[in-house]
Each structure stands twice: as C-alpha cells, then as structure tokens.
Design an enzyme around this catalytic site. Structure first.
Site, PDB file in Angstrom:
ATOM      1  N   HIS A  43       0.649  -1.188  -0.027  1.00  0.00           N
ATOM      2  CA  HIS A  43      -0.064   0.006  -0.056  1.00  0.00           C
ATOM      3  C   HIS A  43       0.928   1.344   0.024  1.00  0.00           C
ATOM      4  O   HIS A  43       0.599   2.249  -0.733  1.00  0.00           O
ATOM      5  CB  HIS A  43      -0.913   0.123   1.127  1.00  0.00           C
ATOM      6  CG  HIS A  43      -2.078  -0.866   1.092  1.00  0.00           C
ATOM      7  ND1 HIS A  43      -2.339  -2.171   1.453  1.00  0.00           N
ATOM      8  CD2 HIS A  43      -3.378  -0.751   0.164  1.00  0.00           C
ATOM      9  CE1 HIS A  43      -3.334  -2.551   0.959  1.00  0.00           C
ATOM     10  NE2 HIS A  43      -4.078  -1.753   0.304  1.00  0.00           N
ATOM     11  N   GLU A  48     -16.300  -9.826  -7.787  1.00  0.00           N
ATOM     12  CA  GLU A  48     -14.989  -9.921  -7.211  1.00  0.00           C
ATOM     13  C   GLU A  48     -14.763 -11.267  -6.382  1.00  0.00           C
ATOM     14  O   GLU A  48     -13.813 -11.198  -5.728  1.00  0.00           O
ATOM     15  CB  GLU A  48     -14.688  -8.713  -6.371  1.00  0.00           C
ATOM     16  CG  GLU A  48     -15.755  -8.504  -5.221  1.00  0.00           C
ATOM     17  CD  GLU A  48     -15.784  -7.229  -4.623  1.00  0.00           C
ATOM     18  OE1 GLU A  48     -14.664  -6.453  -4.668  1.00  0.00           O
ATOM     19  OE2 GLU A  48     -16.690  -6.459  -4.101  1.00  0.00           O
ATOM     20  N   ASP A  80      -9.910  -7.539  -5.173  1.00  0.00           N
ATOM     21  CA  ASP A  80     -10.461  -8.682  -4.639  1.00  0.00           C
ATOM     22  C   ASP A  80     -10.441  -9.975  -5.457  1.00  0.00           C
ATOM     23  O   ASP A  80     -10.267 -11.071  -5.001  1.00  0.00           O
ATOM     24  CB  ASP A  80     -11.755  -8.631  -3.912  1.00  0.00           C
ATOM     25  CG  ASP A  80     -11.583  -7.851  -2.333  1.00  0.00           C
ATOM     26  OD1 ASP A  80     -10.730  -8.192  -1.696  1.00  0.00           O
ATOM     27  OD2 ASP A  80     -12.357  -6.775  -2.697  1.00  0.00           O
ATOM     28  N   CYS A 131     -13.122  -1.905 -12.037  1.00  0.00           N
ATOM     29  CA  CYS A 131     -12.757  -0.921 -11.112  1.00  0.00           C
ATOM     30  C   CYS A 131     -11.660  -0.959 -10.259  1.00  0.00           C
ATOM     31  O   CYS A 131     -11.354  -0.326  -9.224  1.00  0.00           O
ATOM     32  CB  CYS A 131     -14.004  -0.423 -10.473  1.00  0.00           C
ATOM     33  SG  CYS A 131     -14.511  -1.617  -9.368  1.00  0.00           S
TER      34      CYS A 131
HETATM   35  C1  PEP Z   1     -11.920  -4.388  -5.969  1.00  0.00           C
HETATM   36  O1  PEP Z   1     -11.970  -5.222  -5.026  1.00  0.00           O
HETATM   37  O2  PEP Z   1     -10.982  -4.577  -6.908  1.00  0.00           O
HETATM   38  C2  PEP Z   1     -12.450  -3.058  -5.196  1.00  0.00           C
HETATM   39  C3  PEP Z   1     -12.438  -2.021  -6.285  1.00  0.00           C
HETATM   40  O3  PEP Z   1     -13.012  -2.732  -4.332  1.00  0.00           O
HETATM   41  P1  PEP Z   1     -12.168  -2.687  -2.947  1.00  0.00           P
HETATM   42  O4  PEP Z   1     -10.689  -2.383  -3.300  1.00  0.00           O
HETATM   43  O5  PEP Z   1     -12.874  -1.599  -2.205  1.00  0.00           O
HETATM   44  O6  PEP Z   1     -12.138  -3.921  -2.148  1.00  0.00           O
HETATM   45 MG    MG Z   2     -13.377  -5.273  -3.309  1.00  0.00          MG
END
Ligand code: PEP
Ligand code: MG
Length: 575
Positions: free
Chosen positions: A190, A433, A457, A504
């Site tokens: 991160h 996901e 995910d 996303c």
């Molecule tokens: C993902 O899992 O790709 C996502 C966009 O959701 P988050 O990162 O909030 O789990």
């Molecule tokens: Mg996610």
C-alpha cells in the site's frame, strides 16, 4: 566515493538530495522503577500521552485529501483502534501500578509481550500486524517525551529506512521529503501504491541501503529503475537532470490530453469513469472529463465516525457527490465494511477468524436489519438530483442480488409514496470480485443492469493470495492465466446480455494493463483521477482491433512471464 546500489523501483521519479538515515528503532529504554507515591502521576502521564497521540492522529486524518484519505485512512483507523484497545492500555496501567515501572519501560514490556504473541500466530497477515503496533507504540513513546514522532526537518531530504508505513509516507510527503529508499518492502505494498499516487519517488528492497548510506551522503535515486547512487558523479547528475526534464515534458504532454477523448487509434471511445471518494476527487474527475463516478466507496463515510450515519447524513453526502458531477452518472457502492476495512461503529465484526472470507460487503448489509434499507433510501433520494446507480460489493450468488433488487424496489415505492422526487430508473449492478460470482454469473446477470469487476479482490480470491500481505510478492498478480480467463468470461457474458461492464480495481488505473484489458474486450474502466491522463494516453496509443485479434495468444499463455512478453509486444504506441 561514488557507489551504486540497486533496489526495486516502486514509484517513478528521480530525486537528488541528502540522505536522512533512520536506523530500525527498537525501543531503547532503560529499566526504571518508580516510587509508590509516583505511580498515579506516572499513569496520568501515560494517559496524557495517549490523548496527545489520539489528537495527533485525528489531525493527520483531517489533513488527508483525495487518494491519501482513502489509502492512509484505513491505516490511521486501524492505529486509532489499537490506541483504544483496552487490553493494550490496561496492560500498561497494570505494569506501572503493580510492577512500579516507568511508563516508558512499561510500554516497552507491553510491546515485547505483544510481539511474542504475534510472532506465534499462524496467520502471516496477523503476524505482520506487529508493525502497526510498533507504529502506535513509537508515537506513544515520542508523546511521553513530548516530542513529535515525525522526522523533523526532512524537507528537501531523501529518507533511507528499513520500512515505511502508508500513514508515515503521507506525513513525510506533507513535510516535503524528496524521496524514500527502503531496505525491505515490495512494489505491491500500500505504501508503494500511495507513493505512486503522490508522485513521490520510492525505491524498495535495497537491502544494503542501511549499511552503505550514511546520514548526509548525497544521493540520486531513480524510482523507475530502482537505482540508488551514493555521492553521484557528473554523469549521474546529468542523468538525473535528464530524467527530471523528461518527467516535466511528460507532465506537459499529459496535460494536453485533458480535453481529448479516450479514443483508440482505430477510433473506439473507451469510457473512463472515476473512483472518487472526496470532493477533490470529484472536482478532478469532472475537470478531466471522466464519464462519471464509477465507484464511490461508501464505507469511508462509516469508518470516520463512531456512530452509524443516519439516512439524512448519508443522503447529503450522496447528493453532494451527484451535484458535483453535474449530470454525469454517479455509481454509489453499498457498504463494503469488513475484512481490512474495520469501522469504529462496531458494525463489522472484529476478531473474525478469517475476515477476508467473513461477514463483509453485501453479506453484512443483508445481515444487519435496517442497514441496507437506510442506505438505499439515502442513495435513491440522491437520484432526484442527477443520475445515480447502485453497486453491490462482494456478491457471491443470485440470492444476494435478488434480495438487494427487492429492497431497492421497495425503497423506490416507499419514497414515491412519501412524495420524494426520485429518478425513474436507478440501475443496479453487481461487483464481480468473488470467483463464485464470476462463475455463476449466468444465474444472476438478468438481475443486474451493469457489472463492475473488482480485480483487487478477484485476484486475491482466485489466487488465494492476501492482497495486503507483502510477503506474497508476485503471487498476488493479475497476470495469472486463471485471472485473465475469468475476466474474459465475464466480459463475454456481459456482452452477450448487452450489460455494460467496467473494471474498477487498481489495474484499471495502471497504463501497463490498458492493452491487456482492451484485448479482453473491456470498453469501460474506473480509476482514480490521479492516473486518468496516463491511462487515456495509453488508450490513444492502442489499436483495439489489433489487440482483440491478439487476445487468443494472450489467453493461450500458460504463465506470467509469457503474459508479460505479450504485454511488451503490445505496448501502446507513443501518443
Ligand atoms: C476491488 O476489489 O477491486 C475493489 C475495487 O474494491 P475494494 O478495493 O474497495 O475492495
Ligand atoms: Mg473489493
């Protein structure tokens, strides 16, 4: 004398500056006992330090914006939770009272105790959480001595250290640090993601750095290649200047794309949505010509407060988001608390044995009476101010989508009956996901108006590789043939049913992956505004027809390296 070291480039950019070396800090505290009469004053001194750290972290939280608020917020929240942990605090009170230790030494003893407990844990992720405890304890220690845990006067210098946590990186950036070199760490951490969105040069995995670099040495670091030069010569300085000029030129070039379409060489317009969490994100997304907001993570609204935000509070947040996008569609994701996104309201379970596989996302929304209903009411009310879509996280099968669809229909009916001016249509979509959702999609695609693939995910669940565990290194990688095949299937099925589908997850915002995503048939991406122009440039350098024709070769690849070679062959033309 000149020497060079090599590490892994984790955030591009070249920096020239003096080194500030920070050696790994064990808490160097002398054993000290206090007199019986001093005990209560010592306990009070300790509690004053806790209060000071709480305020310090709160202020840092307030100062965070945009990508930072998202990335770092999670860590700060975790640290705030640790600070409130009664076991941690009571343990120290007891040590002061019963052992008559100074607060500093009690802190040190408690830290060592916890380190022992964590070291014995089977779960690598939990084991690594001792780093978070160290961060909090380091701050408490500094507060006991009424000095800041922050590195003073780091502006204009390059930090050389063993590791850097995201929260600290944000602070360092705010203080004006020029770049960071760490002995350990990974480009997937991160901290690395954060450094990239801050445009802060970062080299990780340079194990020799702490031995070979001394405080005050002049350094040149290249966050692209991972090169670190100590006491650079004239050639190094020239190379640094060339990289800086190149970066400036690139920024100017990118800025020229602000008003250009995200159009491939063969004339196909890719829809670029924004992942937006703050006002700044929304303003930037708007200015860069994003199609709308493709992902608004509502859990951040819940993570910041100790009480559940009520319908009106949520409504105002969603309405302002919709107003900010002036008629462009806003996709509001229902609550995705749980796993690494703990809240302070006590809503998400703590102490789940396997939180990533626990009661998170839509599971939690459906399990807690009223939660989904209140949230849907707030979102649908916002639809009276501009187009809104609802996105459901962590869907694993038809039952969940059926339940949410029914709840949405009920809310729409209720709000109309109450006289609210809401939109005719509020499209409902599922996040893909969880591998089961990708595989069972034919069963519930009819219940979805659109799809959004959460690759962050999806990759972790397909590969059984924790997205937060740096120790896994390359194991957590979207470039696995199983991931690509799953993506391809989801995109195909969506096309067959004429349902829009976007990616996303982080890979949507990484221009390296753009040709691959286009080859898999994706036509929509949702990404943080910080990298929108880079992705637009990559799109403009891609020939979509050629990439689609090259997809079979990509899907035939049996291993990561072959996929990487495919990517190298299909890199976008300079646009
Ligand atoms: C993902 O899992 O790709 C996502 C966009 O959701 P988050 O990162 O909030 O789990
Ligand atoms: Mg996610």
């Amino acid at each position: 004398m000149r020497q060079d070291l090599s590490g892994t480039g984790a955030a591009r950019g070249s920096a020239l500056g003096r080194a500030r070396v920070r050696l790994p800090h064990a808490l160097e505290v002398e054993e000290r006992q206090i007199a019986a009469g001093e005990v209560e004053a010592e306990v009070a001194r300790f509690h004053a330090a806790v209060a000071a750290v709480r305020t310090e972290m709160h202020q840092l939280r307030e100062r965070l914006h945009g990508a930072l608020a998202h990335e770092v917020g999670e860590f700060l929240d975790l640290h705030a939770l640790l600070l409130d942990d009664p076991d941690l605090l009571r343990g120290i009170d007891d040590l002061i009272r019963t052992g008559r230790y100074s607060a500093d030494y009690a802190l040190r003893l408690q830290r060592d105790r916890l380190a022992g407990v964590f070291a014995g844990m089977d779960d690598a992720y939990l084991r690594s959480r001792i780093d978070d405890i160290d961060q909090v304890i380091g701050r408490l220690h500094a507060a006991l001595h009424q000095r800041s845990a922050d590195l003073q006067g780091i502006a204009g210098e390059i930090l050389v250290t063993d590791a850097v946590a995201p929260a600290e990186l944000a602070q360092l950036h705010a203080q004006g640090v020029l770049g960071v070199v760490t002995a350990g760490g990974s480009a997937l951490s991160h901290s690395a993601i954060l450094a990239r969105s801050l445009h802060l040069p970062l080299v990780v995995g340079a194990p020799q750095a702490l031995q070979r670099i001394n405080d005050g040495d002049v350094l040149v670091i290249d966050g692209g290649s991972g090169l670190v030069v100590v006491e650079p010569d004239a050639d190094d300085l020239r190379a640094h200047r060339a990289r800086v000029n190149e970066a400036k030129r690139e920024r100017r070039q990118l800025n020229r794309l602000r008003r250009e379409p995200s159009r491939t060489l063969d004339g196909f317009d890719v829809r670029l949505w924004a992942n937006a969490e703050s006002r700044q994100d929304v303003a930037e997304a708007h200015a860069l010509g994003a199609a709308g907001v493709g992902l608004y993570r509502t859990e951040f609204l819940f993570m910041h407060s100790r009480e559940l935000p009520d319908e009106d509070t949520q409504f105002r947040a969603y309405r302002d988001l919709v107003l900010g996008m002036t008629g462009r569609t806003v996709t509001v994701r229902t609550l995705d608390l749980g796993a690494d996104k703990a809240d302070q309201t006590g809503l998400a379970l703590r102490d789940e044995p396997n939180p990533a596989l626990g009661l998170r996302g839509v599971r939690l929304s459906l399990a807690r009476a009223g939660l989904l209903h209140t949230q849907l009411r707030a979102i649908v009310r916002a639809s009276g101010y501009g187009p809104v879509r609802v996105l459901v996280p962590m869907v694993s099968g038809v039952e969940e989508m059926r339940a949410v669809r029914a709840a949405l229909a009920q809310v729409q009916q209720e709000l109309r009956a109450e006289g609210h001016a809401i939109a005719e249509q509020v499209p409902l979509g599922a996040m893909i996901e969880v591998p089961a959702a990708a595989l069972a999609l034919p069963a519930f695609i009819g219940l979805c108006d659109f799809l959004s693939i959460g690759t962050n995910d999806l990759v972790q669940y397909v590969l059984a590789a924790d997205r937060t565990n740096e120790a896994l290194g390359e194991l957590y990688s979207p470039l696995h043939p199983a991931v690509l095949r799953l993506l391809r299937e989801v995109v195909r099925l969506a096309a067959r049913h004429a349902k829009p589908v976007a990616v996303c997850g982080e890979i949507g915002g990484d221009p390296l992956f753009t040709p691959l995503l286009l080859a898999l048939g994706l036509t929509e991406l949702s990404l943080h505004p910080a990298t929108l122009l880079e992705v637009r440039r990559a799109i403009r350098g891609c020939d979509r027809g050629r990439l689609l024709a090259a997809a079979p070769a990509l899907l035939r690849a049996r291993e990561r390296r072959a996929i990487e070679r495919w990517l190298a062959r299909h890199a976008p033309a300079a646009a």
